[in-house]
Design an enzyme around this catalytic site. Structure first.
Site, short mmCIF file in Angstrom:
data_model
loop_
_atom_site.label_atom_id
_atom_site.label_comp_id
_atom_site.label_asym_id
_atom_site.label_seq_id
_atom_site.Cartn_x
_atom_site.Cartn_y
_atom_site.Cartn_z
N HIS A 186 20.34 -1.19 5.97
CA HIS A 186 19.91 -2.11 4.91
C HIS A 186 18.51 -2.67 5.20
O HIS A 186 18.17 -3.75 4.72
CB HIS A 186 20.90 -3.26 4.74
CG HIS A 186 22.32 -2.83 4.58
ND1 HIS A 186 22.85 -2.39 3.39
CD2 HIS A 186 23.34 -2.74 5.49
CE1 HIS A 186 24.12 -2.06 3.56
NE2 HIS A 186 24.44 -2.24 4.83
N LYS B 247 -8.71 -3.79 5.51
CA LYS B 247 -7.61 -2.91 5.11
C LYS B 247 -7.75 -1.52 5.70
O LYS B 247 -8.82 -0.96 5.81
CB LYS B 247 -7.55 -2.80 3.58
CG LYS B 247 -7.18 -4.07 2.84
CD LYS B 247 -5.77 -4.50 3.12
CE LYS B 247 -4.76 -3.55 2.53
NZ LYS B 247 -4.82 -3.44 1.07
N GLU C 1 1.41 7.62 1.10
CA GLU C 1 1.71 7.16 -0.26
C GLU C 1 1.60 8.30 -1.26
O GLU C 1 2.39 8.39 -2.21
CB GLU C 1 0.76 6.02 -0.62
CG GLU C 1 1.01 4.74 0.19
CD GLU C 1 -0.05 3.68 -0.04
OE1 GLU C 1 -0.95 3.90 -0.88
OE2 GLU C 1 0.03 2.63 0.60
#
Length: 471
Positions: A169, A296, A303
């Site tokens: 989970h 960043k 992705e």
């Protein structure tokens, strides 16, 4: 790729390609919707390979003269050379790769070219071409998977002892080893490899010789052409041979499951490389920066793998939808069987290569992994197991006692190993100092020695097994 029977005539234009049934060629709209040359030219090598095998068989069976067949086979090599060299002008008026090749072959060798289509149809021709192309993609997928698996095995070998959190989970569950986590994906991709190999075996029947749908009256040797093209056998039913696209559907099904596995790993890399997790670092080779935020470092390759998977899933659904309502045998709908397969194959191979690159490139942050493994009461199950082993406590009772100790640690703002013996004995008086021997994350993973478990000794056994299997 419309339905045309065996012919001994020379094709020189769109109208004569269709034969005497049509008084005029299609208008521009019909030509645009009917032509497939813009995409099926990708099968030129397979088309020429199949034609050369067919021509050789026609000579061997005495259906065509040796001199004609020799001219055809040499002419086909010239056509292939022109196409691969970029010196070939494709024509939409000639509809597809088959007619484009035949028209150029006619220019090169004359009337003999018109004899090549004896005892075959574009229906069995395209089925053969497409099977050969898909078969090549299955081989490529297997090769790509094995390269990715080797990269994962190398990571597992390096990190057989590194401890990290195992999740359920997406919550900390129990400590596991980095090597064990890497090997989980090896198992997944091994099943993908098996699916492609299994589909390859099942599809390896040759449609050539089924002709339009009913076979042919010429005394052809289908075993000969099947063997020449690397098939195990000729397809046993001519109706099925020209209308079957299960091989493409099985490729897309296997590709979809493989893509799902790639996407799961890509998702983990996105999470692991975030500032909140800091489990791995990816080099600039597989990351990009932000146009506005200088701090960043985005895992764009992961992705994009995650996103490209949708195209593979979509291709599977699209071809299922094309095929679901078609009566036997060939229908023009089946011209729509290729573009999505081509796109899916391209994206699968790109995703496999990118993932292999990222796996080889990524660096595990071992201290961060270990710190995360020790958080979130990850050794609670080890404590419960200790109560069962050492105090002969029923597991359900041990589960309850452990839950009480977790609550106590939460109230004190610490983890289980930080509780004192007095704290533990306040919950159950029989607990002894020995309990602290099982609460460390390294002790935890070392104890999981069951077959398939996360213990370093088991990980190294599996690494050795896969190194042997993968060569």
């Amino acid at each position: 790729m419309s339905d045309t029977g065996s012919s001994d005539s020379t094709a020189t234009s769109a109208n004569t390609m269709w034969g005497g049934r049509f008084a005029a060629g299609p208008d521009a709209i019909m030509e645009a919707i009917n032509a497939s040359i813009s995409f099926d030219q990708r099968m030129v090598r397979q088309d020429i390979e199949g034609s050369r095998a067919h021509a050789a068989m026609l000579a061997a069976t005495g259906i065509l003269r040796d001199s004609d067949v020799e001219a055809i086979r040499e002419g086909l090599l010239t056509v292939l050379s022109e196409i691969e060299g970029g010196d070939f002008a494709f024509s939409t008026a000639l509809e597809d790769i088959h007619m484009n090749v035949e028209a150029r072959l006619t220019e090169l060798v004359g009337p003999a070219a018109g004899r090549l289509h004896t005892a075959r149809s574009r229906n069995d021709q395209v089925a053969t071409d497409f099977k050969l192309w898909v078969r090549d993609q299955m081989k490529a997928a297997i090769t790509g998977l094995e390269a990715l698996m080797r990269a994962l095995v190398a990571q597992a070998d390096a990190g057989a002892d590194w401890v990290m959190p195992g999740f359920t989970h997406l919550q900390t569950a129990q400590p596991v080893t980095w090597g064990h986590h890497m090997l989980a994906y090896v198992e997944m991709f091994a099943r993908d490899r098996g699916r492609f190999a299994d589909a390859y075996h099942r599809m390896n029947e040759c449609p050539l010789g089924a002709a339009a749908l009913a076979g042919t009256s010429f005394p052809i040797d289908r075993e000969m052409t099947a063997k020449a093209l690397g098939f195990d056998r000729p397809a046993a039913n001519s109706l099925d041979a020209v209308s079957d696209r299960d091989f493409a559907l099985e490729f897309l099904s296997a590709a979809s499951i493989c893509a799902m596995h790639l996407s799961r790993f890509a998702e983990e890399l996105v999470i692991w490389s975030s500032a909140q997790f800091r489990f791995v670092s990816l080099s600039d080779r597989f990351s990009t920066g932000s146009s506005i935020m200088p701090q960043k470092k985005n895992p764009d390759a992961a992705e994009l793998i995650r996103a490209k998977i949708g195209r593979i899933f979509g291709a599977n659904v699209a071809l299922m939808t094309v095929m679901k309502g078609l009566p036997l045998a060939y229908s023009k709908d089946m011209q729509e069987d290729k573009e999505q397969v081509f796109d899916a194959a391209d994206n699968l191979m790109l995703a496999l290569a990118a993932m292999e690159g990222m796996v080889g490139d990524m660096q595990a942050r071992v201290p961060e992994l270990e710190a995360a493994a020790a958080s979130g009461f990850s050794t609670a199950t080890d404590l419960a197991d200790w109560l069962v082993h050492s105090l002969d406590m029923p597991f359900r009772d041990a589960h309850h006692v452990t839950g009480s100790l977790v609550k106590l640690a939460e109230d004190k703002g610490c983890d289980l190993p930080d509780l004192s013996l007095d704290d533990m004995q306040s919950v159950h008086g029989a607990i002894t100092d020995d309990v602290f021997g099982v609460l460390g994350v390294h002790n935890s993973v070392a104890s999981r020695t069951s077959y398939g478990g996360t213990a370093p000794v088991r990980v190294r056994e599996q690494v050795a097994r896969w190194q042997k299997l993968l060569g």
